[in-house]
Design an enzyme around this catalytic site. Structure first.
Site, PDB file in Angstrom:
ATOM      1  N   PRO A   1       5.042  -4.524  -0.987  1.00 39.25           N
ATOM      2  CA  PRO A   1       4.822  -3.374  -1.870  1.00 39.25           C
ATOM      3  C   PRO A   1       4.648  -3.804  -3.329  1.00 39.25           C
ATOM      4  CG  PRO A   1       7.151  -3.581  -1.372  1.00 39.25           C
ATOM      5  CD  PRO A   1       6.451  -4.674  -0.593  1.00 39.25           C
TER       6      PRO A   1
ATOM      7  N   GLY B   1       0.783  -1.230   0.000  1.00 40.00           N
ATOM      8  CA  GLY B   1       0.000   0.000   0.000  1.00 40.00           C
ATOM      9  C   GLY B   1       0.812   1.275   0.000  1.00 40.00           C
TER      10      GLY B   1
ATOM     11  N   CYS C   1     -15.294   3.974 -26.826  1.00 41.22           N
ATOM     12  CA  CYS C   1     -16.623   4.520 -27.062  1.00 41.22           C
ATOM     13  C   CYS C   1     -17.365   4.747 -25.771  1.00 41.22           C
ATOM     14  CB  CYS C   1     -17.388   3.589 -27.995  1.00 41.22           C
ATOM     15  SG  CYS C   1     -16.799   3.811 -29.659  1.00 41.22           S
TER      16      CYS C   1
END
Ligand code: LLP
Length: 444
Positions: A302, A259, A371
């Site tokens: 990590p 984190g 799109c």
């Protein structure tokens, strides 16, 4: 992951601060990473393309090893995984955190030592567990009560498997609601507060084939301060002390998850890994001494902080449209290769590369080619006012959770990954072709 709109954030800080350390501008407009001009990468491999600075990845692994010499540092493969990445991480002495049979098998079949791998997942499939046991994964992190009996049965009466338990410490941290996992109101882990964690641990202790080595928690992602980790150490050691009293358990490992936050734009904060190491180490020693416990071996996971800042996404502008007050610069990628702005409101700082412009900066919105009106890569950013079709745009801090979260939307095909190092570029992952897509489509 901040949505700050502070002008100081963009204006004052060094424009290349969120780029790999190797980034250089030998001539105005020419930007190189790993000694390779980005325009050359675009010409040779096409766009969109992810550029990954191998030296930066390795250097970040080393920073972790130096900051946490006494800990197991596991790279969180979900941030980005390919075979080369697995090699680099293994060579730099890190372990691996995986959350599927796919990540696990890719890593092990490319030579990653299975005992250095930890398997996560709030809903592990039979295939996930079977693959973990077959390949000899180091630890399985138990995330729900039903997993205990399933895993024990799969291990069989004569086998054994090391496990950890994912605990919810009740701490709110992280850059966005969707990536906060330390609190009660989300799907991961077993709560201390309502006793689920303690209950699961008692059941694991009843299963002789499962060897509980420690507790795990992951607070969330994109955390930029040390304090939540210190709070987590206290909660986890508190639980360890209770388990010691109740069961005489002395758990040898404590996994604090990952984190660790990075800056996506100049001036944004990033977690200071060295300060984290120093403060967590001190707090752990103090809390364990106070509780009369031996200090467990620390594990950290990590992902983003290892690979995020090492990656750059390159796009070609296809259209520039002025509508009312807005200028839209449409590029040849978008939410198909980077869903993060749409999902978490993350803001990026794209930059014109490969051409020197002396035009005054203008505020534009960089949009994708998909799109959907929400396909916005970078809202309200500054680019040279003469930006035009054919220009190359580079987005730094694109190494984590881009390709790993890329989709097949509009059958555009996922971009390739090119490693740069010492002035050389080489293809790691090729572009997804229509043939790749068509070959999976086996019905008529
Ligand atoms: N350990 C566990 C158990 C995790 O669930 C994660 C991330 C990590 C470690 C690594 O976290 P990191 O250091 O990379 O923040 N897609 C989101 C991030 C989701 C993270 C999920 N788990 C994003 O693009 O920001």
């Amino acid at each position: 992951m901040t949505t700050l709109h502070d002008p100081a954030v963009t204006a004052s800080a060094d424009a290349l601060s969120v780029w790999p350390a190797s980034a250089a501008e030998p001539r105005p407009g020419e930007l190189t990473v790993g000694g390779v001009p980005l325009a050359e990468v675009a010409d040779r491999f096409g766009t969109p393309v992810y550029v990954l600075d191998e030296g930066e990845v390795r250097e970040r692994c080393r920073t972790y090893r130096h900051a946490f010499p006494e800990a197991d540092v596991l790279y969180a493969a979900k941030a980005f995984l390919c075979r080369a990445m697995a090699h680099w991480v293994a060579e730099e002495g890190l372990g691996l955190d995986v959350c599927s049979a796919g990540e696990l098998e890719l890593a092990v079949t490319t030579g990653f030592p299975p005992e250095r791998i930890v398997l996560h997942g709030n809903a592990k499939s039979p295939r996930d567990l079977e693959t973990a046991l077959r390949l000899g994964v180091g630890r399985v992190v138990i995330d729900s009560p039903s997993e205990i009996a399933r895993l024990a049965a799969a291990v069989g009466p004569d086998g054994h498997q090391k496990v950890m338990v994912r605990v919810v410490p009740g701490i709110s941290a992280g850059g966005h609601d969707k990536i906060r996992t330390g609190t009660e109101d989300q799907k991961f882990g077993l709560s201390i507060r309502d006793g689920y964690a303690q209950h699961a641990i008692a059941r694991i202790l009843d299963q002789p084939q499962l060897r509980l080595t420690g507790l795990h928690c992951h607070l969330g992602s994109q955390i930029t301060g040390v304090k939540p980790y210190i709070a987590a150490v206290r909660r986890m050691v508190g639980l360890m002390a209770r388990l010691h009293e109740q069961h005489g358990l002395a758990l040898p490992e404590l996994d604090l998850g990952g984190g660790h936050g990075i800056a996506y734009r100049p001036g944004e904060p990033a977690l200071d890994v060295t300060a984290l190491a120093r403060k967590v180490r001190a707090e752990l020693a103090e809390a364990c001494t106070a509780a009369g416990l031996a200090v467990p071996r620390l594990v950290i996971e990590p992902g983003r902080a290892v690979v995020g800042p090492a990656g750059v996404a390159l796009y070609r502008a296809l259209a520039v449209k002025r509508t009312g007050p807005h200028t839209y610069v449409a590029v040849d990628g978008g939410m198909g290769d980077n869903p993060r702005p749409a999902l978490y409101g993350v803001r990026y700082a794209p930059r014109l590369v490969g051409r020197h412009s002396t035009a005054a900066p203008a505020r534009v919105t960089v949009v994708g080619r998909h799109c959907e009106a929400g396909d916005i890569l970078a809202d309200d950013v500054e680019l040279p006012g003469d930006i035009r079709p054919g220009d190359l745009l580079a987005v730094p801090a694109a190494g984590a959770y881009h390709l790993s979260m890329a989709s097949g939307y509009n059958l555009v095909g996922r971009p390739p990954v090119v490693a740069v190092n010492d002035g050389r570029a080489r293809l790691l992952v090729r572009r997804e072709s229509l043939e790749d897509i068509r070959s999976r489509d086996v019905g008529v």
